[in-house]
Design a protein around this motif. Structure first.
Motif, mmCIF file in Angstrom:
data_model
loop_
_atom_site.group_PDB
_atom_site.id
_atom_site.type_symbol
_atom_site.label_atom_id
_atom_site.label_comp_id
_atom_site.label_asym_id
_atom_site.label_seq_id
_atom_site.Cartn_x
_atom_site.Cartn_y
_atom_site.Cartn_z
ATOM 1 N N PRO A 136 0.811 -1.224 0.000
ATOM 2 C CA PRO A 136 0.000 0.000 0.000
ATOM 3 C C PRO A 136 0.842 1.271 0.000
ATOM 4 N N GLU A 137 2.128 1.157 0.291
ATOM 5 C CA GLU A 137 2.989 2.344 0.286
ATOM 6 C C GLU A 137 3.170 2.912 -1.115
ATOM 7 N N ARG A 138 2.778 2.174 -2.151
ATOM 8 C CA ARG A 138 2.933 2.649 -3.518
ATOM 9 C C ARG A 138 1.683 3.355 -4.043
ATOM 10 N N ILE A 139 0.616 3.374 -3.280
ATOM 11 C CA ILE A 139 -0.650 3.910 -3.775
ATOM 12 C C ILE A 139 -0.752 5.410 -3.494
ATOM 13 N N LYS A 140 -1.011 6.166 -4.571
ATOM 14 C CA LYS A 140 -1.227 7.606 -4.459
ATOM 15 C C LYS A 140 -2.717 7.948 -4.564
ATOM 16 N N ARG A 141 -3.416 7.237 -5.443
ATOM 17 C CA ARG A 141 -4.845 7.486 -5.671
ATOM 18 C C ARG A 141 -5.532 6.138 -5.820
ATOM 19 N N LEU A 142 -6.641 5.952 -5.074
ATOM 20 C CA LEU A 142 -7.309 4.659 -5.074
ATOM 21 C C LEU A 142 -8.820 4.857 -5.172
ATOM 22 N N GLU A 143 -9.426 4.256 -6.216
ATOM 23 C CA GLU A 143 -10.876 4.305 -6.409
ATOM 24 C C GLU A 143 -11.373 2.877 -6.623
ATOM 25 N N ILE A 144 -12.200 2.398 -5.707
ATOM 26 C CA ILE A 144 -12.657 1.014 -5.763
ATOM 27 C C ILE A 144 -14.139 0.944 -5.401
ATOM 28 N N GLU A 145 -14.734 -0.242 -5.680
ATOM 29 C CA GLU A 145 -16.147 -0.411 -5.411
ATOM 30 C C GLU A 145 -16.458 -1.720 -4.696
ATOM 31 N N ARG A 146 -15.449 -2.442 -4.233
ATOM 32 C CA ARG A 146 -15.717 -3.736 -3.613
ATOM 33 C C ARG A 146 -15.384 -3.704 -2.138
ATOM 34 N N GLY A 147 -16.386 -4.019 -1.327
ATOM 35 C CA GLY A 147 -16.211 -3.989 0.116
ATOM 36 C C GLY A 147 -15.215 -4.997 0.627
ATOM 37 N N ALA A 148 -15.161 -6.186 -0.015
ATOM 38 C CA ALA A 148 -14.239 -7.214 0.446
ATOM 39 C C ALA A 148 -12.801 -6.732 0.347
ATOM 40 N N PHE A 149 -12.498 -5.992 -0.704
ATOM 41 C CA PHE A 149 -11.137 -5.488 -0.859
ATOM 42 C C PHE A 149 -10.830 -4.428 0.193
ATOM 43 N N VAL A 150 -11.827 -3.601 0.530
ATOM 44 C CA VAL A 150 -11.639 -2.598 1.574
ATOM 45 C C VAL A 150 -11.195 -3.248 2.874
ATOM 46 N N ASN A 151 -11.804 -4.363 3.203
ATOM 47 C CA ASN A 151 -11.473 -5.046 4.454
ATOM 48 C C ASN A 151 -10.053 -5.593 4.481
ATOM 49 N N ARG A 152 -9.440 -5.728 3.323
ATOM 50 C CA ARG A 152 -8.069 -6.269 3.264
ATOM 51 C C ARG A 152 -7.011 -5.183 3.424
ATOM 52 N N LEU A 153 -7.403 -3.923 3.315
ATOM 53 C CA LEU A 153 -6.428 -2.828 3.390
ATOM 54 C C LEU A 153 -6.183 -2.460 4.845
ATOM 55 N N THR A 154 -5.256 -3.162 5.468
ATOM 56 C CA THR A 154 -4.994 -2.962 6.899
ATOM 57 C C THR A 154 -3.570 -2.493 7.180
ATOM 58 N N LYS A 155 -2.793 -2.241 6.126
ATOM 59 C CA LYS A 155 -1.436 -1.743 6.315
ATOM 60 C C LYS A 155 -1.395 -0.239 6.060
ATOM 61 N N PRO A 156 -0.462 0.501 6.676
ATOM 62 C CA PRO A 156 -0.363 1.952 6.464
ATOM 63 C C PRO A 156 -0.159 2.307 4.991
ATOM 64 N N ALA A 157 -0.731 3.440 4.577
ATOM 65 C CA ALA A 157 -0.577 3.940 3.205
ATOM 66 C C ALA A 157 0.010 5.346 3.287
ATOM 67 N N PRO A 158 1.314 5.472 3.466
ATOM 68 C CA PRO A 158 1.922 6.783 3.743
ATOM 69 C C PRO A 158 1.847 7.774 2.593
ATOM 70 N N CYS A 159 1.615 7.302 1.350
ATOM 71 C CA CYS A 159 1.595 8.208 0.193
ATOM 72 C C CYS A 159 0.201 8.405 -0.393
ATOM 73 N N LEU A 160 -0.812 7.773 0.191
ATOM 74 C CA LEU A 160 -2.169 7.885 -0.328
ATOM 75 C C LEU A 160 -2.692 9.312 -0.161
ATOM 76 N N GLU A 161 -3.187 9.907 -1.287
ATOM 77 C CA GLU A 161 -3.698 11.272 -1.264
ATOM 78 C C GLU A 161 -5.196 11.343 -1.549
ATOM 79 N N TYR A 162 -5.706 10.395 -2.334
ATOM 80 C CA TYR A 162 -7.116 10.433 -2.760
ATOM 81 C C TYR A 162 -7.708 9.045 -2.592
ATOM 82 N N LEU A 163 -8.881 8.981 -1.947
ATOM 83 C CA LEU A 163 -9.548 7.700 -1.721
ATOM 84 C C LEU A 163 -11.026 7.831 -2.064
ATOM 85 N N SER A 164 -11.520 6.929 -2.920
ATOM 86 C CA SER A 164 -12.936 6.869 -3.258
ATOM 87 C C SER A 164 -13.389 5.425 -3.118
#
Length: 501
Positions: A136-164
């Motif tokens: 997740p440290e490589r993600i700058k912008r993330l747009e998703i629509e699946r709840g199951a994937f949301v539940n898997r994102l449990t590590k820090p995202a130090p470079c994330l700027e935009y989330l949808s």
């Protein structure tokens, strides 16, 4: 035997010539490459600048046309190398074709990624999203629509700027490990009342939100569109929120600059003794299911308003008839807090939308400032009297195709250009001098080549010819109008004509 030997010698000779031909083609290709490299006017452009130019071409990605800059890489080897060697050009996974994913991911190297996919299923996407979960440290912008994937994102995202996240699945307690220091923009269905990963968010669009949450206090932009629901501190929905409740919530967002809000149905009028003051609020869009909800403008103050938009009907229902008295709070608010120049461009879209623009820079550039959307206008003249800042020089009117009465505002002596879009207008001569300052008439998107269009051309010619010499039309502009050369020539008998495709 002799025949076999002759055939073998012929084949050897053919192969020899083919080899020489290929060698010549290879030499020609090399000469062309050297010519492009040595003689191209772009040969001195640094590769970093070339890559930046390619990146500027890569916009509005879609399913059907993903990379706008790929064609540029076919120009020459230098351009291709510049593209292949810049990882940032390969960091966009916005609706990326699945078969490209492994190669593009490899070319992106360690660049920060922009990811958007509606449904992370299939072997390639599953593998890619597994990679995202682990890195997740490589993600700058993330747009998703699946709840199951949301539940898997449990590590820090130090470079994330935009989330949808377009899903109704709640965020897990350990979402992003609670760490997203660069996250500024969030768009989602619902949010928890408190979450450490939201601590630096400044732009928020949400369907269910606790307006008392601590992270709300840092917002500069808030969008609460149709169907949004307020939550209390425990995460439970608040059944009925009045205007006073909304105002109290907004008062706790002192840095707010942009607000888009759907006022709740049946909200009780405000009883506040004094308006709330939001000094930084510049851009307001309010949706009203009932016209009386415009009362909110009586209890709000700002330092300066730059753009104000109001929508006056719920979706999929007939809009209310709007009289000047109903929009008076909006106009009074605008007159009090708008400190820009006069609004000199007025656009009337049928009978359901009024837009007022100000000129920026040259007289031909304009930007919308005050908009009344989705309303049935009863009295345009009465509305204009509520807004002294509007002194239209250009009046643009989108007409229906059925016969219409004369255009409104015919008595305005400031209108210099009249634009009629999509439809016909009955140019009558009932008024001694309609639009007395008019100098240019534009007609766009009309088919006037056949009856009854030709009859209206006759009316138009008469309308132009009968104007007094002190108010002659100096130019008639026909844009995307279907007219024969003969009709255009007949119009030139009474007015200079410009035809634009």
């Amino acid at each position: 035997m002799t025949s076999t030997r002759t055939h073998s010698q012929s084949q050897e000779l053919e192969d020899l010539y083919d080899a020489k031909i290929k060698a010549h083609f290879a030499e020609i290709r090399l000469l062309r490459e050297q010519r492009n490299a040595d003689c191209s006017k772009t040969r001195k452009i640094p590769t970093e600048l070339l890559a930046a130019i390619f990146g500027a071409l890569d916009c509005n990605a879609s399913h059907s046309y993903y990379r706008h800059w790929i064609v540029a890489t076919h120009v020459c080897r230098t351009w291709r190398n510049a593209a292949l060697n810049d990882p940032t050009l390969w960091a966009d996974f916005t609706f990326l074709p699945r078969k490209w994913i492994p190669e593009v991911l490899a070319r992106s190297k360690t660049a920060l990624l922009r990811v958007r996919h509606r449904d992370p299923q299939g072997a390639e996407l599953t593998s890619f999203f597994d990679y995202i979960v682990e890195h997740p440290e490589r993600i700058k912008r993330l747009e998703i629509e699946r709840g199951a994937f949301v539940n898997r994102l449990t590590k820090p995202a130090p470079c994330l700027e935009y989330l949808s996240v377009d899903t109704e699945v709640p965020f897990p307690p350990d979402f992003l490990g609670g760490v997203a220091p660069r996250l500024r923009t969030v768009r989602c269905r619902d949010l928890p009342p408190e979450a450490s990963w939201l601590s630096n968010v400044t732009r928020l669009g949400c369907k269910q939100v606790c307006l008392e949450a601590a992270y709300m206090s840092k917002l500069t932009s808030l969008e609460l569109s149709w169907g949004w629901a307020p939550l209390d501190a425990t995460g439970r929905a608040i059944e009925r929120m009045g205007i006073d409740g909304l105002l109290s919530a907004l008062e706790n967002i002192p840095s707010l600059q942009h607000l888009e809000l759907c006022c709740p149905n049946g909200a009780a009028p405000s009883s506040r003794p004094a308006p709330i003051h939001l000094p930084h609020l510049r851009d307001i869009t309010l949706h009203f299911a009932k016209p009386e909800m415009a009362d909110i403008f009586n209890h709000l103050s700002v330092a300066n308003i730059e753009k104000l938009t109001t929508y006056w009907r719920p979706p999929y229902t007939e809009g209310p008839l709007i009289s000047p008295a109903m929009i008076e709070p909006v106009c009074r608010f605008f007159e009090r807090y708008y400190h820009g120049g006069n609004l000199q461009y007025l656009r009337l879209n049928g009978d359901w939308s009024v837009e007022m623009h100000r000129f920026v820079g040259s007289a031909r550039l304009h930007t919308p400032v005050l908009l009344f959307e989705s309303i049935k206008i009863v009295d345009l003249m009465g509305m204009m009297k509520l807004i002294p800042r509007c002194v239209p020089r250009i009046f643009s009117n989108r007409r229906d195709y059925s016969p219409q009465p004369p255009l409104p505002l015919t008595d305005y002596d400031s209108i210099e250009e009249l634009h009629i879009v999509s439809g016909y207008d009955m140019f009558t001569t009932d008024t001694a001098l309609p639009y007395p300052s008019l100098r240019q008439l534009q007609m766009c998107d009309m088919n006037l080549a056949h009856e009854p269009g030709l009859e209206r051309i006759t009316q138009l010619k008469r309308w132009i010819a009968q104007r007094p010499s002190t108010s002659k039309i100096e130019l008639l502009v026909l844009r995307k109008c279907k007219l024969s050369d003969e009709v255009i020539q007949s119009l030139r008998e009474v007015v200079p004509v410009s035809v634009e495709s």
